[in-house]
Design a protein around this motif. Structure first.
Motif, PDB file in Angstrom:
ATOM      1  N   GLU A  38       0.836  -1.201   0.000  1.00 53.34           N
ATOM      2  CA  GLU A  38       0.000   0.000   0.000  1.00 53.34           C
ATOM      3  C   GLU A  38       0.874   1.256   0.000  1.00 53.34           C
ATOM      4  O   GLU A  38       0.525   2.258  -0.633  1.00 53.34           O
ATOM      5  CB  GLU A  38      -0.934   0.010   1.214  1.00 53.34           C
ATOM      6  N   ILE A  39       1.994   1.194   0.680  1.00 55.92           N
ATOM      7  CA  ILE A  39       2.928   2.325   0.708  1.00 55.92           C
ATOM      8  C   ILE A  39       3.466   2.581  -0.702  1.00 55.92           C
ATOM      9  O   ILE A  39       3.573   3.727  -1.139  1.00 55.92           O
ATOM     10  CB  ILE A  39       4.075   2.071   1.715  1.00 55.92           C
ATOM     11  N   VAL A  40       3.774   1.530  -1.431  1.00 58.49           N
ATOM     12  CA  VAL A  40       4.250   1.674  -2.813  1.00 58.49           C
ATOM     13  C   VAL A  40       3.188   2.367  -3.668  1.00 58.49           C
ATOM     14  O   VAL A  40       3.490   3.300  -4.419  1.00 58.49           O
ATOM     15  CB  VAL A  40       4.640   0.306  -3.420  1.00 58.49           C
ATOM     16  N   THR A  41       1.952   1.933  -3.545  1.00 64.35           N
ATOM     17  CA  THR A  41       0.859   2.544  -4.303  1.00 64.35           C
ATOM     18  C   THR A  41       0.708   4.012  -3.938  1.00 64.35           C
ATOM     19  O   THR A  41       0.523   4.870  -4.814  1.00 64.35           O
ATOM     20  CB  THR A  41      -0.461   1.788  -4.038  1.00 64.35           C
ATOM     21  N   LYS A  42       0.813   4.329  -2.674  1.00 66.08           N
ATOM     22  CA  LYS A  42       0.683   5.711  -2.211  1.00 66.08           C
ATOM     23  C   LYS A  42       1.841   6.569  -2.718  1.00 66.08           C
ATOM     24  O   LYS A  42       1.636   7.731  -3.077  1.00 66.08           O
ATOM     25  CB  LYS A  42       0.586   5.749  -0.686  1.00 66.08           C
ATOM     26  N   MET A  43       3.030   6.006  -2.737  1.00 69.06           N
ATOM     27  CA  MET A  43       4.184   6.739  -3.275  1.00 69.06           C
ATOM     28  C   MET A  43       3.899   7.184  -4.704  1.00 69.06           C
ATOM     29  O   MET A  43       4.110   8.350  -5.050  1.00 69.06           O
ATOM     30  CB  MET A  43       5.437   5.841  -3.310  1.00 69.06           C
ATOM     31  N   LEU A  88      12.321  10.354 -10.506  1.00 68.33           N
ATOM     32  CA  LEU A  88      11.024   9.814 -10.935  1.00 68.33           C
ATOM     33  C   LEU A  88      11.192   8.484 -11.657  1.00 68.33           C
ATOM     34  O   LEU A  88      10.410   7.549 -11.447  1.00 68.33           O
ATOM     35  CB  LEU A  88      10.293  10.813 -11.825  1.00 68.33           C
ATOM     36  N   ASP A  89      12.202   8.396 -12.498  1.00 67.78           N
ATOM     37  CA  ASP A  89      12.452   7.165 -13.250  1.00 67.78           C
ATOM     38  C   ASP A  89      12.805   6.012 -12.307  1.00 67.78           C
ATOM     39  O   ASP A  89      12.309   4.894 -12.464  1.00 67.78           O
ATOM     40  CB  ASP A  89      13.570   7.410 -14.262  1.00 67.78           C
ATOM     41  N   GLU A  90      13.620   6.294 -11.307  1.00 70.33           N
ATOM     42  CA  GLU A  90      14.003   5.247 -10.361  1.00 70.33           C
ATOM     43  C   GLU A  90      12.833   4.824  -9.484  1.00 70.33           C
ATOM     44  O   GLU A  90      12.655   3.635  -9.198  1.00 70.33           O
ATOM     45  CB  GLU A  90      15.199   5.696  -9.535  1.00 70.33           C
ATOM     46  N   ILE A  91      12.005   5.783  -9.057  1.00 69.03           N
ATOM     47  CA  ILE A  91      10.817   5.440  -8.281  1.00 69.03           C
ATOM     48  C   ILE A  91       9.866   4.610  -9.138  1.00 69.03           C
ATOM     49  O   ILE A  91       9.288   3.619  -8.678  1.00 69.03           O
ATOM     50  CB  ILE A  91      10.126   6.706  -7.733  1.00 69.03           C
ATOM     51  N   ARG A  96       6.986  -0.235  -9.926  1.00 65.97           N
ATOM     52  CA  ARG A  96       6.169  -1.033 -10.853  1.00 65.97           C
ATOM     53  C   ARG A  96       6.337  -2.524 -10.614  1.00 65.97           C
ATOM     54  O   ARG A  96       5.445  -3.304 -10.927  1.00 65.97           O
ATOM     55  CB  ARG A  96       6.486  -0.680 -12.300  1.00 65.97           C
ATOM     56  N   ASP A  97       7.445  -2.932 -10.032  1.00 66.97           N
ATOM     57  CA  ASP A  97       7.666  -4.345  -9.749  1.00 66.97           C
ATOM     58  C   ASP A  97       6.787  -4.870  -8.621  1.00 66.97           C
ATOM     59  O   ASP A  97       6.651  -6.073  -8.453  1.00 66.97           O
ATOM     60  CB  ASP A  97       9.133  -4.595  -9.391  1.00 66.97           C
ATOM     61  N   TYR A  98       6.197  -3.956  -7.843  1.00 64.10           N
ATOM     62  CA  TYR A  98       5.414  -4.370  -6.681  1.00 64.10           C
ATOM     63  C   TYR A  98       3.932  -4.055  -6.794  1.00 64.10           C
ATOM     64  O   TYR A  98       3.201  -4.174  -5.831  1.00 64.10           O
ATOM     65  CB  TYR A  98       5.985  -3.714  -5.420  1.00 64.10           C
ATOM     66  N   LEU A  99       3.511  -3.634  -7.950  1.00 66.58           N
ATOM     67  CA  LEU A  99       2.101  -3.314  -8.149  1.00 66.58           C
ATOM     68  C   LEU A  99       1.426  -4.426  -8.922  1.00 66.58           C
ATOM     69  O   LEU A  99       2.007  -4.994  -9.835  1.00 66.58           O
ATOM     70  CB  LEU A  99       1.948  -1.992  -8.911  1.00 66.58           C
ATOM     71  N   GLY A 100       0.183  -4.697  -8.595  1.00 67.43           N
ATOM     72  CA  GLY A 100      -0.598  -5.656  -9.364  1.00 67.43           C
ATOM     73  C   GLY A 100      -1.160  -4.966 -10.589  1.00 67.43           C
ATOM     74  O   GLY A 100      -1.136  -3.761 -10.699  1.00 67.43           O
ATOM     75  N   GLY A 101      -1.644  -5.732 -11.521  1.00 66.34           N
ATOM     76  CA  GLY A 101      -2.263  -5.140 -12.703  1.00 66.34           C
ATOM     77  C   GLY A 101      -1.574  -5.587 -13.959  1.00 66.34           C
ATOM     78  O   GLY A 101      -0.422  -5.980 -13.962  1.00 66.34           O
ATOM     79  N   ALA A 102      -2.292  -5.488 -15.041  1.00 69.60           N
ATOM     80  CA  ALA A 102      -1.802  -5.981 -16.327  1.00 69.60           C
ATOM     81  C   ALA A 102      -0.653  -5.168 -16.889  1.00 69.60           C
ATOM     82  O   ALA A 102       0.190  -5.697 -17.588  1.00 69.60           O
ATOM     83  CB  ALA A 102      -2.953  -5.997 -17.323  1.00 69.60           C
ATOM     84  N   ASP A 103      -0.585  -3.859 -16.567  1.00 68.35           N
ATOM     85  CA  ASP A 103       0.426  -3.020 -17.201  1.00 68.35           C
ATOM     86  C   ASP A 103       1.760  -3.001 -16.481  1.00 68.35           C
ATOM     87  O   ASP A 103       2.704  -2.401 -16.936  1.00 68.35           O
ATOM     88  CB  ASP A 103      -0.094  -1.590 -17.353  1.00 68.35           C
ATOM     89  N   SER A 109       3.879 -11.397  -6.011  1.00 68.98           N
ATOM     90  CA  SER A 109       4.236 -12.265  -4.892  1.00 68.98           C
ATOM     91  C   SER A 109       5.649 -11.962  -4.383  1.00 68.98           C
ATOM     92  O   SER A 109       6.045 -12.460  -3.343  1.00 68.98           O
ATOM     93  CB  SER A 109       4.131 -13.732  -5.295  1.00 68.98           C
ATOM     94  N   GLU A 110       6.388 -11.152  -5.099  1.00 68.45           N
ATOM     95  CA  GLU A 110       7.743 -10.805  -4.708  1.00 68.45           C
ATOM     96  C   GLU A 110       7.739 -10.057  -3.376  1.00 68.45           C
ATOM     97  O   GLU A 110       6.928  -9.187  -3.133  1.00 68.45           O
ATOM     98  CB  GLU A 110       8.389  -9.942  -5.799  1.00 68.45           C
ATOM     99  N   VAL A 111       8.680 -10.398  -2.499  1.00 71.63           N
ATOM    100  CA  VAL A 111       8.758  -9.796  -1.173  1.00 71.63           C
ATOM    101  C   VAL A 111       9.533  -8.486  -1.255  1.00 71.63           C
ATOM    102  O   VAL A 111      10.577  -8.401  -1.896  1.00 71.63           O
ATOM    103  CB  VAL A 111       9.459 -10.767  -0.197  1.00 71.63           C
TER     104      VAL A 111
END
Length: 135
Positions: A38-43, A88-91, A96-103, A109-111
């Motif tokens: 959720e923190i990743v999504t909020k970032m 921005l590019d690094e964030i 993106r590696d930790y978000l669900g979704g097709a794109d 499942s990665e920790v």
């Protein structure tokens, strides 16, 4: 790097969400409270909204972090957000590696490495000037 004052629409529902999400990031950064994904999504939401509010003639409210990075990259040094491109590019690459979704193409499942996430939260908070003198 330059700063500018941006007028916010008080009726914009994103304003309350951004404020709440920044508080959540600060709690996570300072004391580790929050669910990492959720923190990743909020970032991402915070950075996307910051860019669209700060550079309204250059990004639309429907721009994603990926499209924001691409627009800055295509415009080059003439883009007013050019100084933010690397961050921005690094964030974007990290999150993106930790978000669900097709794109995203990421494996949800990665920790997450919490120490690494805290570093990216710090970077996000610095971009949006959430608090001064962030260590």
């Amino acid at each position: 790097m330059t700063s500018e004052i941006v007028q916010f629409d008080l009726e914009d529902p994103r304003k309350a969400r951004v404020a709440s999400d920044i508080i959540d990031l600060l709690y996570f950064y300072k004391i580790g409270v929050g669910r990492p994904r959720e923190i990743v999504t909020k970032m991402r939401f915070i950075v996307e909204t910051y860019c669209t509010w700060t550079y309204p003639g250059f990004f639309g409210s429907d721009d994603t972090l990926a499209s924001i990075v691409e627009k800055i990259r295509k415009t080059g040094e003439q883009h007013p957000a050019c100084a933010l491109l690397d961050e921005l590019d690094e964030i974007h690459d990290y999150s993106r590696d930790y978000l669900g979704g097709a794109d995203t193409g990421g494996d949800v499942s990665e920790v997450l490495d919490i120490k690494e996430l805290i570093g990216f939260v710090r970077r996000t908070l610095k971009i949006v000037n959430a608090i001064p003198n962030l260590p």
